[in-house]
Design an enzyme around this catalytic site. Structure first.
Site, PDB file in Angstrom:
ATOM      1  N   LYS A  90      17.079  -9.410 -22.200  1.00  0.00           N
ATOM      2  CA  LYS A  90      17.319 -10.587 -21.355  1.00  0.00           C
ATOM      3  C   LYS A  90      16.116 -11.523 -21.487  1.00  0.00           C
ATOM      4  O   LYS A  90      14.991 -11.105 -21.206  1.00  0.00           O
ATOM      5  CB  LYS A  90      17.506 -10.118 -19.908  1.00  0.00           C
ATOM      6  CG  LYS A  90      17.973 -11.194 -18.951  1.00  0.00           C
ATOM      7  CD  LYS A  90      18.338 -10.572 -17.601  1.00  0.00           C
ATOM      8  CE  LYS A  90      18.627 -11.624 -16.552  1.00  0.00           C
ATOM      9  NZ  LYS A  90      18.918 -11.041 -15.242  1.00  0.00           N
TER      10      LYS A  90
ATOM     11  N   ARG B 121      17.330  -4.473 -20.379  1.00  0.00           N
ATOM     12  CA  ARG B 121      18.187  -4.005 -19.290  1.00  0.00           C
ATOM     13  C   ARG B 121      19.157  -2.960 -19.818  1.00  0.00           C
ATOM     14  O   ARG B 121      19.694  -3.103 -20.920  1.00  0.00           O
ATOM     15  CB  ARG B 121      18.948  -5.204 -18.712  1.00  0.00           C
ATOM     16  CG  ARG B 121      19.929  -4.843 -17.622  1.00  0.00           C
ATOM     17  CD  ARG B 121      20.308  -6.049 -16.800  1.00  0.00           C
ATOM     18  NE  ARG B 121      21.130  -6.997 -17.537  1.00  0.00           N
ATOM     19  CZ  ARG B 121      21.610  -8.127 -16.984  1.00  0.00           C
ATOM     20  NH1 ARG B 121      21.340  -8.417 -15.721  1.00  0.00           N
ATOM     21  NH2 ARG B 121      22.348  -8.944 -17.691  1.00  0.00           N
TER      22      ARG B 121
ATOM     23  N   ASP C  37      30.754 -13.762 -11.907  1.00  0.00           N
ATOM     24  CA  ASP C  37      30.103 -13.374 -13.173  1.00  0.00           C
ATOM     25  C   ASP C  37      28.927 -12.442 -12.923  1.00  0.00           C
ATOM     26  O   ASP C  37      28.364 -11.894 -13.877  1.00  0.00           O
ATOM     27  CB  ASP C  37      29.637 -14.616 -13.951  1.00  0.00           C
ATOM     28  CG  ASP C  37      28.793 -15.554 -13.100  1.00  0.00           C
ATOM     29  OD1 ASP C  37      29.278 -15.987 -12.054  1.00  0.00           O
ATOM     30  OD2 ASP C  37      27.637 -15.820 -13.475  1.00  0.00           O
TER      31      ASP C  37
END
Ligand code: AMP
Ligand code: MG
Length: 492
Positions: A111, A174, A250
């Protein structure tokens, strides 16, 4: 040197409109600032390798491990209630999937690893502060026993990112049981791609709800499973005082894990209306709104699956409504059982709900600290001489006395000893949560002084949230008035 990860990628084998193939963008001078060694081992990865210079390059996206099939996932989503037909991973890239020591498939995602076809106007990067916040809070949630994505590593990139000011850039690695969201289904539904929806639903069933494959009506069972896990997850958040901050569709994981830590925070003083996020002006995602918002998001999920439920739309709507109608009772059952445990009850009575509610009302009225009230109540369960420590958390300490008398009458009707009750309460009421002022202090030290000692110490404390850890007692304390953090900012 090539570095091999034991990837077994399945999402990248789904239809090509589900994602975009894109590699991370290399960075100038990656430096590893944190590696979660235990998690690395659990994932079947070599921690020594990850801690090496090559490892830092991999974790920064500068070097691709062998077997990676990097993709940015496509998704849509309702953001603060408004539908956006195309979002997608604008600053995250899935390297691939591995099977962990428990046999569970886990995504490994970078990320902050550069632009993708879904970046829109964004730079594809992440600043160090939000990366540290996500690392701390996600690992704290895991230690608290709450379903969550995990953090495998954090690196600084050696580059700065422009936000309101120039900030050090960072990449978070992640780990999730998948990154499939309600918004992933919305992406296909809004394009009328029924074949794609079926592929995605089948993938999700195989991966997260395998029993549903054998159900009489697999897609109904899928909706039911997603409802169950959201009800459980949100109840767990409520019981621990967690506020996600951006419960957009989302940011709602299909697997039932907490995902996308942005302006999230734990409450200090109990107030159901608490909002921290600077972008949540109207309090849509306030603490007490989280259960109805979760249901709202689940309705959006069920809408996507209507074409798979029945041929006639009316029938599909009626059937999905029947499933969605179970959410409130499911949530409430888990939430109420959790609250009873928090005040140390072993049995159930009709008026327990009112007893708990009266405590919460008194806490709200008297600005009592959420975490400390329940933690200290455990000591009071063993010995009324410990009442003082609870009383002092209330602006008007007598507000606790009235309630305590009723509570003792109720607990006195049960067979368990005070010691047993105390131990049971301490197992569900943590001493240590990632308090906002502590997180801010960690970020301040890292960003302005390149000092990661406070970060390491906070992680150590939060890894055993239910232990007393007397040497770290100060970490259990709420902020002083001047330390209070009133707003948190998005992860961008
Ligand atoms: P979030 O608020 O992190 O859930 O992100 C919402 C959307 O904005 C997602 O599609 C992200 O990928 C995208 N996004 C957030 N920050 C950036 C960034 N710095 N660059 C590109 N896209 C971003
Ligand atoms: Mg998001």
């Amino acid at each position: 040197m090539t570095v091999h990860f034991p990837f077994q990628n399945t999402y990248a084998a789904l239809p090509p409109n589900f994602f975009a193939r894109v590699a991370p963008t290399p960075v100038t001078s990656p430096r590893l600032i944190k590696l979660n060694r235990a998690l690395a081992v659990h994932l079947g990865l070599d921690p020594e390798l990850l801690a090496s210079p090559e490892g830092a390059e991999i974790l920064a996206g500068t070097r691709l491990p062998d077997g990676a099939d990097p993709i940015a996932m496509a998704y849509a989503g309702h953001q603060f209630g408004s539908f956006v037909p195309q979002l997608g991973d604008g600053r995250a890239i899935l390297l691939g999937e591995v099977i962990d020591a428990d046999g569970v498939r886990r995504d490994i995602q970078l990320k902050g690893s550069g632009r993708t076809p879904f970046s829109r106007d964004g730079d594809g990067r992440a600043a160090l502060g939000p990366v540290l916040r996500e690392y701390i809070v996600s690992e704290a949630m895991a230690a608290l026993g709450i379903p969550t994505t995990r953090s495998l590593a954090a690196v600084v990139t050696g580059e700065s990112v422009m936000r309101e000011t120039a900030l050090p850039g960072a990449v978070l690695t992640r780990v999730a049981s998948s990154h499939i969201r309600v918004g992933t289904f919305q992406f296909l539904a809004t394009r009328g791609d029924v074949g794609g929806l079926r592929r995605l639903a089948d993938h999700v069933i195989a991966r997260h709800y395998p029993y549903a494959a054998n159900a009489e009506r697999p897609y109904h069972a899928l909706i039911e499973g997603v409802i169950d896990r959201q009800a459980e997850l949100i109840a767990r958040w409520m019981l621990i005082g967690f506020i996600h901050g951006v419960m957009n569709t989302d940011n709602t994981s299909i697997s039932g894990e907490t995902i996308d830590y942005g302006p999230c925070a734990f409450m200090d003083q109990y107030d159901p209306a608490t909002v921290f996020s600077s972008i949540d002006q109207r309090g849509r995602y306030a603490y007490a709104n989280q259960p109805p918002i979760a249901l709202w998001n689940l309705v959006r999920f069920a809408e996507c699956l209507l074409p798979l439920l029945a041929n006639e739309k009316e029938k599909a709507i009626a059937e999905s409504k029947e499933l969605l109608d179970t959410f409130v009772a499911k949530f409430s059952t888990i939430h109420q059982a959790g609250l009873r445990k928090k005040i140390g009850l072993f049995t159930t009575r009709d008026d327990d709900k009112a007893l708990v509610q009266d405590l919460l009302d008194a806490m709200a009225k008297n600005q009592a600290d959420f975490t400390l009230t329940f933690r200290r109540l455990a000591d009071a369960a063993r010995d009324p001489a410990s009442d003082g420590a609870v009383r002092q958390l209330f602006a008007d300490p007598t507000a606790f006395d009235d309630w305590a008398a009723r509570w003792r009458q109720r607990t006195g009707s049960e067979a368990q000893s005070g010691e047993e009750r105390r131990n049971a309460m301490r197992a569900v009421n943590p001493a240590f949560i990632p308090r906002n002022h502590r997180i801010e202090a960690v970020i301040e030290a890292a960003v302005h002084r390149d000092d990661y000692a406070p970060f390491e110490e906070l992680l150590t404390v939060l890894s055993k949230p239910y232990d007393d850890q007397p040497q770290f007692a100060a970490y259990a304390e709420p902020p002083q008035p001047e330390q209070r953090v009133l707003q948190t900012f998005c992860g961008t």
